[in-house]
Design a protein around this motif. Structure first.
Motif, PDB file in Angstrom:
ATOM      1  N   VAL A 155     -11.301  -8.618  90.905  1.00 57.37           N
ATOM      2  CA  VAL A 155     -10.080  -7.841  90.678  1.00 57.37           C
ATOM      3  C   VAL A 155      -9.640  -7.236  92.005  1.00 57.37           C
ATOM      4  O   VAL A 155     -10.424  -6.595  92.705  1.00 57.37           O
ATOM      5  CB  VAL A 155     -10.318  -6.714  89.643  1.00 57.37           C
ATOM      6  N   ARG A 156      -8.374  -7.469  92.342  1.00 57.49           N
ATOM      7  CA  ARG A 156      -7.800  -6.894  93.564  1.00 57.49           C
ATOM      8  C   ARG A 156      -6.519  -6.151  93.191  1.00 57.49           C
ATOM      9  O   ARG A 156      -5.722  -6.652  92.403  1.00 57.49           O
ATOM     10  CB  ARG A 156      -7.467  -7.979  94.580  1.00 57.49           C
ATOM     11  N   VAL A 157      -6.350  -4.988  93.753  1.00 58.20           N
ATOM     12  CA  VAL A 157      -5.135  -4.208  93.544  1.00 58.20           C
ATOM     13  C   VAL A 157      -4.472  -4.054  94.905  1.00 58.20           C
ATOM     14  O   VAL A 157      -5.090  -3.542  95.848  1.00 58.20           O
ATOM     15  CB  VAL A 157      -5.438  -2.824  92.923  1.00 58.20           C
ATOM     16  N   ASN A 158      -3.243  -4.531  95.011  1.00 52.25           N
ATOM     17  CA  ASN A 158      -2.489  -4.520  96.264  1.00 52.25           C
ATOM     18  C   ASN A 158      -3.281  -5.166  97.397  1.00 52.25           C
ATOM     19  O   ASN A 158      -3.293  -4.696  98.530  1.00 52.25           O
ATOM     20  CB  ASN A 158      -2.067  -3.093  96.638  1.00 52.25           C
ATOM     21  N   GLY A 159      -4.015  -6.239  97.083  1.00 54.18           N
ATOM     22  CA  GLY A 159      -4.736  -7.008  98.087  1.00 54.18           C
ATOM     23  C   GLY A 159      -6.140  -6.523  98.413  1.00 54.18           C
ATOM     24  O   GLY A 159      -6.842  -7.149  99.189  1.00 54.18           O
TER      25      GLY A 159
ATOM     26  N   ARG B 252      -1.737   2.608  89.311  1.00 45.97           N
ATOM     27  CA  ARG B 252      -0.454   3.288  89.200  1.00 45.97           C
ATOM     28  C   ARG B 252       0.647   2.274  88.900  1.00 45.97           C
ATOM     29  O   ARG B 252       0.482   1.088  89.142  1.00 45.97           O
ATOM     30  CB  ARG B 252      -0.134   4.006  90.511  1.00 45.97           C
ATOM     31  N   VAL B 253       1.756   2.751  88.404  1.00 44.67           N
ATOM     32  CA  VAL B 253       2.907   1.893  88.119  1.00 44.67           C
ATOM     33  C   VAL B 253       3.390   1.283  89.438  1.00 44.67           C
ATOM     34  O   VAL B 253       3.484   1.979  90.452  1.00 44.67           O
ATOM     35  CB  VAL B 253       4.042   2.698  87.442  1.00 44.67           C
ATOM     36  N   GLY B 254       3.650  -0.020  89.429  1.00 45.84           N
ATOM     37  CA  GLY B 254       4.113  -0.713  90.620  1.00 45.84           C
ATOM     38  C   GLY B 254       3.011  -1.437  91.375  1.00 45.84           C
ATOM     39  O   GLY B 254       3.295  -2.226  92.274  1.00 45.84           O
ATOM     40  N   ASP B 255       1.736  -1.180  91.038  1.00 42.97           N
ATOM     41  CA  ASP B 255       0.623  -1.868  91.696  1.00 42.97           C
ATOM     42  C   ASP B 255       0.602  -3.335  91.299  1.00 42.97           C
ATOM     43  O   ASP B 255       0.905  -3.690  90.161  1.00 42.97           O
ATOM     44  CB  ASP B 255      -0.724  -1.244  91.308  1.00 42.97           C
ATOM     45  N   GLU B 256       0.205  -4.195  92.253  1.00 43.87           N
ATOM     46  CA  GLU B 256       0.020  -5.618  91.959  1.00 43.87           C
ATOM     47  C   GLU B 256      -1.473  -5.854  91.716  1.00 43.87           C
ATOM     48  O   GLU B 256      -2.302  -5.570  92.566  1.00 43.87           O
ATOM     49  CB  GLU B 256       0.484  -6.484  93.128  1.00 43.87           C
ATOM     50  N   VAL B 257      -1.804  -6.356  90.533  1.00 46.84           N
ATOM     51  CA  VAL B 257      -3.191  -6.596  90.149  1.00 46.84           C
ATOM     52  C   VAL B 257      -3.424  -8.100  90.104  1.00 46.84           C
ATOM     53  O   VAL B 257      -2.682  -8.826  89.447  1.00 46.84           O
ATOM     54  CB  VAL B 257      -3.507  -5.966  88.768  1.00 46.84           C
TER      55      VAL B 257
END
Length: 168
Positions: free
Chosen positions: A65-69, A79-84
């Protein structure tokens, strides 16, 4: 007669209708209160990207799992807007952007409203090479069958080289 508070109504025997407002109410009830954050393992479970929360935590610990890279731990606050990005079995990767935070698991139509799916389409079924399929009841493969399979897969040269090294 419908169950109290479920948002269902019946018109007679065997007919049950869901109230569309009930699903929206379920989504609102699953939302965190203002200022409250949601763990990434809990969120990917809530929006049905993984089957269980413990599978979500295991995926985070394994680096799937990566969030914002960046790789994240299970307790990371999303948070809202994060890329998962979630790497699933078979090498397929799901890329979603968080639209709404929810704490509890909700129905699939409501869960789909909580993210924007930017995942690439899966490869066509024909592109995936079939595994060696044997006829039922054919028994265990012989040495000759194994060598034929190696030759088909292009592994015969490496197997011959390994045998030659062993013989020297």
């Amino acid at each position: 007669m419908a169950s109290e508070g479920t948002g269902e109504r019946t018109d007679g025997p065997g007919t049950t209708h869901r109230d569309p407002g009930a699903t929206a109410a379920a989504a609102e009830a699953a939302r965190p209160t203002s200022g409250e954050s949601v763990r990434i393992d809990s969120w990917i479970w809530s929006v049905r990207l993984v089957k269980t929360r413990s599978m979500g935590a295991t995926a985070c610990r394994g680096g799937h799992v990566r969030v914002n890279g960046e790789r994240v731990k299970p307790a990371y606050a999303v948070r809202v807007g994060d890329e998962v990005r979630l790497r699933q079995a078979g090498g397929h990767e799901r890329i979603v952007v968080v639209k709404r935070l929810i704490r509890k698991r909700v129905g699939a139509p409501v869960a789909a409203e909580c993210y924007v799916d930017n995942s690439p389409p899966p490869p066509p079924r024909e592109a995936i090479a079939p595994a060696g399929i044997r006829d039922r009841g054919a028994g265990r493969p012989t040495k000759r069958d194994r060598r034929d399979l190696e030759r088909l897969r292009g592994l015969a040269d490496s197997a011959n080289a390994a045998r030659a090294r062993r013989d020297d």
